[in-house]
Write a protein that holds these residues in place. Structure first.
Motif, PDB file in Angstrom:
ATOM      1  N   LEU A  95      -0.422  -7.382   0.759  1.00 19.07           N
ATOM      2  CA  LEU A  95      -0.999  -6.505   0.472  1.00 19.07           C
ATOM      3  C   LEU A  95      -0.704  -6.030  -0.873  1.00 19.07           C
ATOM      4  O   LEU A  95      -1.360  -5.002  -1.693  1.00 19.07           O
ATOM      5  CB  LEU A  95      -0.513  -5.361   1.868  1.00 19.07           C
ATOM      6  CG  LEU A  95      -1.955  -5.387   2.477  1.00 19.07           C
ATOM      7  CD1 LEU A  95      -1.477  -4.767   3.782  1.00 19.07           C
ATOM      8  CD2 LEU A  95      -4.296  -5.459   2.157  1.00 19.07           C
ATOM      9  N   ALA A  96       0.498  -6.189  -0.826  1.00 21.60           N
ATOM     10  CA  ALA A  96       1.334  -5.450  -2.155  1.00 21.60           C
ATOM     11  C   ALA A  96       0.586  -6.729  -3.356  1.00 21.60           C
ATOM     12  O   ALA A  96       0.292  -5.845  -4.462  1.00 21.60           O
ATOM     13  CB  ALA A  96       2.654  -5.594  -1.709  1.00 21.60           C
ATOM     14  N   ASP A 143       1.960  -7.720   4.688  1.00 22.90           N
ATOM     15  CA  ASP A 143       2.772  -6.445   3.881  1.00 22.90           C
ATOM     16  C   ASP A 143       2.315  -6.963   2.643  1.00 22.90           C
ATOM     17  O   ASP A 143       2.397  -6.315   1.274  1.00 22.90           O
ATOM     18  CB  ASP A 143       3.859  -5.683   4.263  1.00 22.90           C
ATOM     19  CG  ASP A 143       3.810  -4.580   5.496  1.00 22.90           C
ATOM     20  OD1 ASP A 143       2.428  -4.562   5.490  1.00 22.90           O
ATOM     21  OD2 ASP A 143       4.513  -3.661   5.704  1.00 22.90           O
ATOM     22  N   ARG A 197      -2.938  -4.394  -4.340  1.00 24.90           N
ATOM     23  CA  ARG A 197      -3.021  -3.456  -4.814  1.00 24.90           C
ATOM     24  C   ARG A 197      -2.223  -4.084  -6.497  1.00 24.90           C
ATOM     25  O   ARG A 197      -2.559  -3.537  -6.892  1.00 24.90           O
ATOM     26  CB  ARG A 197      -1.694  -3.363  -3.950  1.00 24.90           C
ATOM     27  CG  ARG A 197      -2.760  -2.668  -2.451  1.00 24.90           C
ATOM     28  CD  ARG A 197      -1.332  -1.938  -1.969  1.00 24.90           C
ATOM     29  NE  ARG A 197      -2.334  -2.128  -0.613  1.00 24.90           N
ATOM     30  CZ  ARG A 197      -1.621  -1.189   1.072  1.00 24.90           C
ATOM     31  NH1 ARG A 197      -0.325  -1.442   0.703  1.00 24.90           N
ATOM     32  NH2 ARG A 197      -2.337  -1.499   1.513  1.00 24.90           N
TER      33      ARG A 197
END
Length: 452
Positions: free
Chosen positions: A366-367, A363, A370
């Motif tokens: 991914l953060a 996560d 993004r």
């Protein structure tokens, strides 16, 4: 939709012979003061009190109300009481069986009643979450023009199941589950009230406790079970509803769980959180509730597989294997034997050491992606298997780890934008303690540092 002749006849018969109605209907409150529970909504000056005109000289606030809460806690009752307190016609529709045509018929009837003889209408729409967006849109003109007082009930989160324009024009009231004290008061009133059993039988403490347990916070279920027990006791010529008589009459408690509504998600959430908290007994309780409610075993198996990675992770790398094997077994054998497999997997996960480090790591990565922290792939890692790659400098200077001692090359793998960032932070729980030692040694080797 105006009541037909058969409905009118049935209502007339119930008025003349109240005993012909179910106990739950006979005990339906006639005023807000008779409503059981929901003290947070019924205090003086509350929006619900103002809606019925108490303390303000007349009804105030929006003409649309959404009642959100679990089954059996009084949503229909509140709608009926509002209509009685405001002296309005009460029309009830269920979103399961009604459509736009029926809704429009009620609205047209309400406009005629209002214009013809000044009688306003309360439209109670049960299970509004089952209406599509277009069907909910059809309610907006009636709400905006106050042709009806719309009271809609839902067991699902209205922020997910009701369109924003209708939600923004409505007073949202969240109803709370009834407590044992709430139900105890209701049962005792039903035993003595002339509208109820009128003192025909008594209810010993042990039988009352059993009734509360099987009711599961549902007033309708409590009164229905009481009526069944009273009927059996009276038929036997007994003056009290003994525990034995009650158990015979009710036979078995239905699990308070709706696999199509909020309870579906609440119980599933409680199962996973109990596994995460290593409470094996609570885990088995929630698993049993899901099984007894007829939940799809494949759904349960999927949730367990996710938990195996999210909550156990590398603290026990075999947990995911166990969960996947369990899901395959469940798909092959189905219920009732699948309960054994699900129980084994759930117990294994609950008792396994826990780590969410891998879950947090992906996560976090991914953060950053993004957020734009990507950057070009380092030239030496790029594909060099095409003509012209060498001229571009692609794959040049790449160190092949298998050719080096220890199988680790001191070279940069990450893009410049995130070079040096640490996403995976292993715990010291279970098998992951070994990974914690390994990852630190590997990171030093990648940086070209000695392990000493």
């Amino acid at each position: 939709m105006e009541p037909d002749l058969f409905t009118a006849a049935a209502e007339d018969r119930q008025e003349k012979d109240p005993a012909s109605s179910p106990l739950a209907v006979r005990m339906r409150p006639r005023t807000l003061d008779e409503v059981v529970g929901q003290g947070h909504l019924l205090k003086q000056g509350s929006p619900l009190r103002r809606l019925v005109g108490e303390g303000s000289g007349g009804p105030a606030g929006p003409s649309s109300v959404i009642l959100w809460g679990p089954p059996g806690i009084g949503k229909t009752t509140l709608a009926y009481v509002v209509s009685q307190a405001t002296n309005k016609r009460f029309v009830e529709l269920s979103a399961i069986t009604a459509g736009v045509k029926e809704v429009r018929a009620v609205i047209d009837g309400a406009r005629r009643a209002s214009g013809g003889y000044g009688k306003e209408t309360v439209l109670f729409l049960d299970e509004i979450h089952r209406f599509s967006k277009a069907q909910q849109d059809s309610l907006l003109p009636a709400v905006e023009n106050r042709w009806v007082t719309l009271i809609a009930a839902t067991t699902e989160n209205p922020y997910f199941s009701i369109i924003s324009p209708l939600l923004s024009r409505s007073l949202l009231l969240t109803l709370q589950a009834l407590t044992d004290d709430d139900l105890r008061g209701l049962l005792r009133r039903a035993l003595t009230d002339e509208r109820g059993l009128g003192g025909a039988v008594s209810l010993p403490e042990d039988a009352e406790g059993h009734l509360l347990r099987i009711a599961g916070g549902d007033a309708r279920r409590a009164l229905t079970a009481l009526e069944a027990g009273a009927g059996s006791a009276i038929a036997k010529g007994e003056a009290e509803i003994t525990l034995e008589t009650l158990e015979e009459a009710v036979d078995r408690a239905a699990v308070r769980y709706d696999r199509a509504g909020d309870q579906h998600y609440d119980v599933a959430s409680a199962l996973i959180k109990s596994i995460r908290g290593s409470d094996v007994d609570a885990t088995l309780h929630y698993l049993a509730r899901m099984i007894e409610a007829g939940e799809d075993p494949r759904f349960i198996a999927r949730r367990l597989m996710i938990s195996a990675s999210e909550d156990v992770g590398l603290a026990d790398p075999t947990a995911l294997q166990t969960a996947v094997a369990g899901a395959q077994a469940v798909a092959l054998i189905g219920f009732p034997e699948a309960r054994i497999v699900l129980g084994q997997v759930a117990v294994a996960l609950a008792l396994a050491p826990k780590s969410n480090a891998a879950y947090l790591a992906i996560d976090a990565a991914l953060a950053d992606v993004r957020a734009g922290l990507a950057g070009p792939v380092p030239p030496h890692l790029r594909d060099g298997h095409y003509k012209g790659a060498e001229k571009l400098g692609h794959a040049q200077g790449y160190l092949y780890p298998h050719d080096l001692p220890g199988g680790i090359a001191a070279q940069q793998y990450a893009p410049d934008a995130i070079h040096g960032k640490r996403y995976y932070e292993p715990t010291r729980y279970g098998a992951e303690a070994r990974y914690a030692d390994v990852v630190e040694r590997v990171r030093k080797r990648l940086r070209g540092e000695s392990e000493g």
